[in-house]
Each structure stands twice: as structure tokens, then as C-alpha cells.
Design an enzyme around this catalytic site. Structure first.
Site, PDB file in Angstrom:
ATOM      1  N   LYS A 179      31.390  60.048  18.685  1.00 20.14           N
ATOM      2  CA  LYS A 179      31.135  61.250  17.882  1.00 20.14           C
ATOM      3  C   LYS A 179      31.110  60.963  16.384  1.00 20.14           C
ATOM      4  CE  LYS A 179      32.480  64.565  21.380  1.00 20.14           C
ATOM      5  NZ  LYS A 179      32.815  63.656  22.521  1.00 20.14           N
TER       6      LYS A 179
HETATM    7  C1  LIG Z   1      32.143  63.678  23.749  1.00 14.18           C
HETATM    8  C2  LIG Z   1      32.266  62.483  24.624  1.00 14.18           C
HETATM    9  C3  LIG Z   1      31.418  62.278  25.737  1.00 14.18           C
HETATM   10  C4  LIG Z   1      30.402  63.296  26.187  1.00 14.18           C
HETATM   11  O1  LIG Z   1      29.315  63.419  25.306  1.00 14.18           O
HETATM   12  P1  LIG Z   1      28.364  64.721  25.397  1.00 14.18           P
HETATM   13  O2  LIG Z   1      27.483  64.624  24.212  1.00 14.18           O
HETATM   14  O3  LIG Z   1      29.280  65.904  25.330  1.00 14.18           O
HETATM   15  O4  LIG Z   1      27.622  64.649  26.681  1.00 14.18           O
HETATM   16  C5  LIG Z   1      31.575  61.106  26.464  1.00 14.18           C
HETATM   17  N1  LIG Z   1      32.505  60.195  26.142  1.00 14.18           N
HETATM   18  C6  LIG Z   1      33.341  60.354  25.084  1.00 14.18           C
HETATM   19  C7  LIG Z   1      34.365  59.322  24.815  1.00 14.18           C
HETATM   20  C8  LIG Z   1      33.244  61.494  24.281  1.00 14.18           C
HETATM   21  O5  LIG Z   1      34.082  61.639  23.242  1.00 14.18           O
END
Ligand SMILES: *Cc1c(COP(=O)(O)O)cnc(C)c1O
Length: 554
Positions: free
Chosen positions: A137
């Protein structure tokens, strides 16, 4: 098949001079059709559309004739090329965008930003966790934080005191989004950030990452409730006209278009890394991307990359046992919960395990524990658009149809908890571009063990869901097809699952092999957090009071 809805980016090149190249200005519309013609700045600052939909570009830029020339660009250079196809220079001049991009990726610990590493055979891992909070993120939220700052600096030029435009960002987190948002916004002028997390329900390292940030504009709220309570509080505050006006609220959750946009870059970047690696993969060959998915934001960026012209064979969705996406691809039906029976106490049992009342199951990959995937609505719009376009009417009509269809589906989801099965053709378009896999906790643990034993690599549980899906995809597509699995978090962030998988391994030493130095000593730092009751009005009032105090001290 020829696809509609791709616009030529460069218009007419008169006199053959590149300087004359005319770029159409990019505008945005809502997936529910009532809100359109918006600028990039408007969609970034608003987050959610006024009709309840999500913003998408009015046209996906066609890069099919230019993407090959990006092969040797650095990550920030590549980001600048891609982002400028979605952000008109009349809105953000190229030099300014370059500055925002450069600053966003200078905080990463590797020069490559998102390095591609070889796992085994023709399988690769795209490591997305080299940003400040060790999860994918950061790639989007570092950029979004700098964008907010850029827009505010521009709005506030020459203004002082009460005239200054102040943004209050409020978010709810089950762990990863909160820390990434805090690190994206810490110390930024004219922005306050409030992150609510469920008290005692985020991992210790996640909580420390949030609460040890010393910047005055960062506010942590520990809510006496669950993550769903935090989300409900957020929704109530956002829907409160009064709070919205006095606080000027902004959103950082994954419905913000800028987050999807920033993520498109690493699909191209990793493709070029694969071409440049010593493998038998050449420019133009097709690759499969496998993406551990929850809210569908990460993989949706891959869909945009594909539609822009990147040679993608399939995008493979990997879900955990919260598998609404996987069930959609199998049945064409999008259904909120799959309760398999209720236990005597009235609680909900999903696959034999007691789940939350609302049907979310707690798994070893908590960042993917969702009931519905908010960004899936964006894909639905493109599927509905393609379906409408097959009837051969004009573009305006197709867009209108798509918006109406999406509104209808989402309304049905809200009132009945499901919609579908969708038209056969809609599902056919979805299957042309995507495959899906569901992976349970037992398989997740086994994959962490197997890969550690085979190649000595320690996967985090989310990435392990993806790698398990990759192995299944290889067995279908054949060993000749190259696979890139997106690695979404550093294993130290989810030490519980890693420990569960590897504690029996003789030579395994978590502190030596996994723990980054950045995590050591965090627990000794001063913590800044307020405890709040599970009551949205109390939270709202606290937010107001803390913003006022922060501004008076500034
Ligand atoms: C947020 C997240 C996901 C999922 O991603 P999306 O965009 O919500 O599909 C997968 N793995 C980790 C470690 C995350 O923080």
C-alpha cells in the site's frame, strides 16, 4: 477481439512535430453514471462520487504503440510517463508531476522501488514491500500523500490563518492501510490524518508502526470495537453533512482513484524487469500476473495495464477463504455471504468455523478478509460497457447503459445481499481477462513451508496465497508460461503466520532471517493514541477537538 473504449492518446501529430502533439484532456466519470466530466484533482480530493459510485477515467489511454519505448526507464521515469497519460498537463504541469513522483519513490529502500526476484522455474515474485511500512500500500499512499500536499499548497498560495484550506483525512484500518496512510501524510502541511483501528485487534507491529509516529498531524484512535465498527463510524462521519463541511474530509481508502493509478506502474516495471532478466522472455511475450486480492484494488491496476497494451496472458485473482470474487468467476453471481449454517448460539458458521456475525472469516491473511470487494465495481462498469458496446450503439449510449447496469447491480447487492448471475457475455468478458483461485489457511501454511524448504525464501501469508494460486495456474497454463506473483507484504509484518509455518524448521531464525532492523526498538518509542468508545458522535467530536487544537498550536 477488438476492444472498444480505448482512446488514441496522441491525437493528430501535425507537421510531424512532436511538439505539436495534442493530448486530449483526461476527465473522469462515476461508475453509476450520474457524475461525470470531473478533473483529476476533483476525483482525488472527493474519493467517492456523489451518486455513490467510484470514479474511472472516461477513456483508458492506448499505449500500445509507445509502451515498448519505456523499457529502460527508471521506476520514477516510468511512473511519470504512465501517470501523465491520466493527468492532463493543464492540471498538473509535467515538471510538477515529476517532482511529486520523485519524492514519492525516494522513500523506498531499494533503487528499483519494486524489485522482481526469481522464485523457481518461470515463476517470479514482485516485491512490493520496500516502502516505509513494509506493505504494497506504500506504493500508492506515498504518492497520494504528496498529491494531497501538492493540491493544498496550490490552493493555499498567499493565504494565511483561517483562510487556508485544511484537509482532514479519516480512515479505518485493520492494519496495513492505516500505517501506510500515516507514513504518506505525516508532517504534511494543512492535512490532519485520523486513523481508527479496533483496539487489541491489529498485530502488535502494525499498532506500533502507527502509534510511534511523532508528527503532530497524525492522530491514532483506538476504538473499543471491531474493524467493522470502525468502518461504520467512518461511514457515519463521512455521511454527516455538518462534519463534512466543518472538517473538509478526505478519503484514503482504496476507492481513491489515485491509488489504483499509482499501482499500474509496477505491472509495466516488472514486465520490463522480466525482459531484462536472464530468462527466455522477450519484449512482446505474454505473462501471467497473480495477485493476492481483497478489495480488488491491486489487481484492477493490472487490468488497466493490460487495457493500455501490456501483453498480459491472464490476471489471476487469489483469494483466501473470504472468496466472494472466486465465487463470482465460477458462477457469475456476486453474493455477500455464503453461510453454511448457523450454530446453536445463532452465530454464523462459514466452512465449519465460527465467523463474525456479518460473515467475514478471520484468516491468516487478514488484509484480504473482506465481505465485498469495493473496487470490483470499477471492473463491473467496464464489463457492462463492453456488453453495451456489442450492441453497436454510440459511445455516449454505451456509457449510459453501463452506468445504469452497475447502479442496478449495486442496488440489488445492497437490498438483497447479492446480484446475478450476470449475462453470459459479461461473465465471458470477465473470464477472458481473469482467472481465479481460492486458497485456504492450511494451504497457505504449506506453501510458506514448501518454498522455504525448496528455495530458502520466506513468504508472508498474503503472498503465500498468491504463490499457491500461481502453482495451480502453472499446472493449467503449462510450464512454458512466465508467472509474476505479487508479493504484497514483508513476512515480518505477519510474524504469527510465519512462525506457525516455520517454527519447526531447524535452522530457521526469525530474528536473523526475517526481522528488519527498522522494527527493532519500536516498542521503546513514545506512543501517541487516544482510546475512544464505539460511538460515532464521540469520535466525530474528538476529531473536531483535536483538529482545532492542532491548528491553534501550528
Ligand atoms: C491490502 C492488501 C492486500 C489486498 O489488496 P487489495 O487491493 O485490497 O485487493 C493484499 N495483501 C496485503 C498485504 C495487503 O495489505
Amino acid at each position: 477481439m477488438e476492444r472498444p473504449y480505448v482512446m488514441a492518446q496522441n491525437g493528430n501529430v501535425e507537421n510531424g512535430s512532436a511538439a505539436q502533439t495534442h493530448t486530449q484532456s483526461q476527465r473522469y466519470l462515476s461508475t453509476r453514471g450520474e457524475d461525470y466530466g470531473l478533473s483529476f484533482e476533483e476525483v482525488v480530493l472527493k474519493g467517492l462520487a456523489t451518486d455513490g459510485g467510484l470514479y474511472i477515467p472516461e477513456a483508458i489511454p492506448d499505449a500500445s504503440s509507445s509502451w515498448r519505448s519505456w523499457k529502460d526507464l527508471s521506476y520514477p521515469e516510468l511512473a511519470l510517463e504512465i501517470l501523465s497519460l491520466y493527468i492532463s498537463p493543464s492540471e498538473i504541469p509535467r515538471a510538477d508531476l515529476k517532482d511529486v513522483v520523485d519524492r514519492s519513490y525516494s522513500t523506498f529502500r531499494t533503487k528499483d522501488v519494486t524489485p522482481l526476484v526469481h522464485l523457481q522455474d518461470r515463476q517470479y515474485l514482485l516485491e512490493l514491500f520496500h516502502g516505509p511500512t513494509f506493505a504494497f500500500k506504500d506504493v500508492a499512499l506515498q504518492f497520494l500523500g504528496n498529491l494531497f500536499e501538492y493540491f493544498l499548497v496550490r490552493k493555499n498560495k498567499g493565504k494565511t490563518g483561517k483562510d487556508r484550506h485544511h484537509l482532514t483525512v479519516v480512515g479505518a484500518t485493520s492494519g496495513d492501510t492505516g500505517s501506510a496512510a500515516i507514513y504518506g501524510l505525516r508532517g504534511k502541511k494543512d492535512v490532519s490524518v485520523f486513523i481508527m483501528f479496533p483496539k487489541g485487534r491489529v498485530s502488535p507491529i502494525q499498532e506500533l508502526q502507527m502509534t510511534t509516529v511523532p508528527d503532530k498531524n497524525v492522530h491514532n484512535l483506538s476504538i473499543a470495537g471491531t474493524f467493522d465498527d470502525c468502518q461504520d463510524i467512518l461511514k457515519s462521519i463521512l455521511a454527516d453533512g455538518d462534519a463534512n463541511k466543518s472538517l473538509n474530509l478526505g478519503a484514503v481508502n482504496s476507492i481513491n482513484w489515485a491509488r489504483i493509478l499509482a499501482q499500474i506502474v509496477y505491472y509495466f516495471h516488472s514486465y520490463f524487469s522480466l525482459v531484462k532478466s536472464k530468462s527466455d522472455f522477450e519484449l512482446g511475450d505474454r505473462v501471467r500476473f497473480v495477485v493476492p486480492s481483497g478489495n480488488f484494488g491491486d489487481i484492477l491496476a493490472g487490468y488497466f495495464a493490460m487495457r493500455m497494451g501490456l501483453p498480459v496472458d491472464k490476471l489471476v485473482i487469489a483469494t483466501n477463504e473470504n472468496d466472494i470474487l472466486d465465487r463470482f468467476w465460477k458462477s457469475g453471481k456476486y453474493e455477500k455471504k455464503k453461510a453454511q449454517g448457523a450454530d446453536a448460539a445463532g452465530g454464523l458458521v462459514v466452512d465449519g468455523v465460527l465467523a463474525h456475525e456479518d460473515g467475514v472469516k478471520e484468516t491468516l491473511s487478514p488484509a484480504m478478509d473482506i465481505l465485498v470487494s469495493s473496487n470490483f465495481e470499477r471492473l463491473l462498469w467496464f464489463l457492462a460497457y463492453e456488453f453495451a458496446a456489442s450492441a453497436g450503439m454510440d459511445d455516449l449510449w454505451n456509457k449510459k447503459q453501463a452506468g445504469q447496469e452497475v447502479s442496478k447491480w449495486l442496488k440489488e447487492l445492497k437490498t438483497t445481499g447479492s446480484f446475478g448471475p450476470v449475462y453470459q457475455d459479461v461473465l465471458k468478458y470477465a473470464k477472458r481477462d481473469f482467472e481465479s483461485e481460492r486458497v485456504d489457511d492450511t494451504e497457505t501454511i504449506e506453501t510458506i513451508q514448501d518454498l522455504y524448504r525448496k528455495v530458502g525464501y520466506v513468504l508472508d501469508p498474503h503472498t503465500a496465497v498468491g504463490v499457491t494460486a500461481t502453482l495451480r495456474s502453472v499446472s493449467r497454463a503449462g510450464p512454458g508460461v512466465h508467472h509474476i506473483s505479487l508479493s504484497t507484504a514483508h513476512p515480518a509484518k505477519f510474524s504469527g503466520a510465519v512462525d506457525m509455518a516455520l517454527r519447526e524448521e531447524e535452522a530457521f531464525d526469525f530474528e536473523k532471517q526475517v526481522l528488519p532492523t527498522e522494527f527493532i526498538g519500536l516498542d521503546k518509542k513514545e506512543k501517541r493514541v487516544s482510546d475512544v468508545e464505539n460511538d460515532w458522535q464521540k469520535v466525530r467530536d474528538l476529531v473536531k477537538a483535536q483538529v482545532e487544537q492542532e491548528l491553534s498550536e501550528a
